[in-house]
Design a protein around this motif. Structure first.
Motif, mmCIF file in Angstrom:
data_model
loop_
_atom_site.group_PDB
_atom_site.id
_atom_site.type_symbol
_atom_site.label_atom_id
_atom_site.label_comp_id
_atom_site.label_asym_id
_atom_site.label_seq_id
_atom_site.Cartn_x
_atom_site.Cartn_y
_atom_site.Cartn_z
ATOM 1 N N ALA A 1 -2.710 -1.199 -5.288
ATOM 2 C CA ALA A 1 -2.363 0.150 -5.021
ATOM 3 C C ALA A 1 -3.300 0.768 -4.728
ATOM 4 C CB ALA A 1 -0.274 0.167 -4.750
ATOM 5 N N LEU A 2 -3.229 1.750 -6.197
ATOM 6 C CA LEU A 2 -4.331 2.609 -6.798
ATOM 7 C C LEU A 2 -5.066 2.407 -6.462
ATOM 8 C CD1 LEU A 2 -1.968 3.595 -10.544
ATOM 9 C CD2 LEU A 2 -2.179 4.531 -8.375
ATOM 10 N N GLY A 3 -6.212 1.666 -6.591
ATOM 11 C CA GLY A 3 -7.286 1.065 -6.064
ATOM 12 C C GLY A 3 -7.608 1.002 -7.616
ATOM 13 N N ILE A 4 -9.019 0.591 -7.538
ATOM 14 C CA ILE A 4 -9.189 -0.200 -9.037
ATOM 15 C C ILE A 4 -10.081 1.220 -9.976
ATOM 16 C CG2 ILE A 4 -10.776 -1.324 -10.200
ATOM 17 C CD1 ILE A 4 -8.551 -3.101 -8.705
ATOM 18 N N GLU A 5 -10.516 2.032 -8.771
ATOM 19 C CA GLU A 5 -11.232 3.352 -10.283
ATOM 20 C C GLU A 5 -10.514 3.362 -10.752
ATOM 21 O OE1 GLU A 5 -14.672 3.614 -10.374
ATOM 22 O OE2 GLU A 5 -14.831 1.290 -9.892
#
Length: 76
Positions: A63-67
């Motif tokens: 949900a946050l994103g990998i980066e």
């Protein structure tokens, strides 16, 4: 002997056959990816994490994103 022009039915049949092959390849690759991920989890001791917690952790990271997740957990 002249070949007849392929019909729309022939093209659809061929497309369906290709789709089946692609679906089979996707299933094989998903299994391979799951095995690779499982090895990584075991390598770092994650087998002690409850499956529900692991799912929650992965859901949050996606949900946050990998980066963004990597930024947040990186040492200061």
């Amino acid at each position: 002997m002249a070949r007849s022009k392929p019909t729309a039915r022939d093209a659809l049949r061929k497309l369906r056959e290709q789709r089946v092959l692609l679906e089979n390849e996707e299933a094989r690759l998903r299994e391979e990816a799951a095995t690779e991920l499982g090895r990584v989890l075991i390598e770092y001791g994650a087998e002690t994490i409850e499956p529900a917690q692991l799912r929650q952790m992965i859901r949050g990271a996606m949900a946050l994103g990998i980066e963004e997740t990597l930024k947040r957990i990186a040492p200061a």
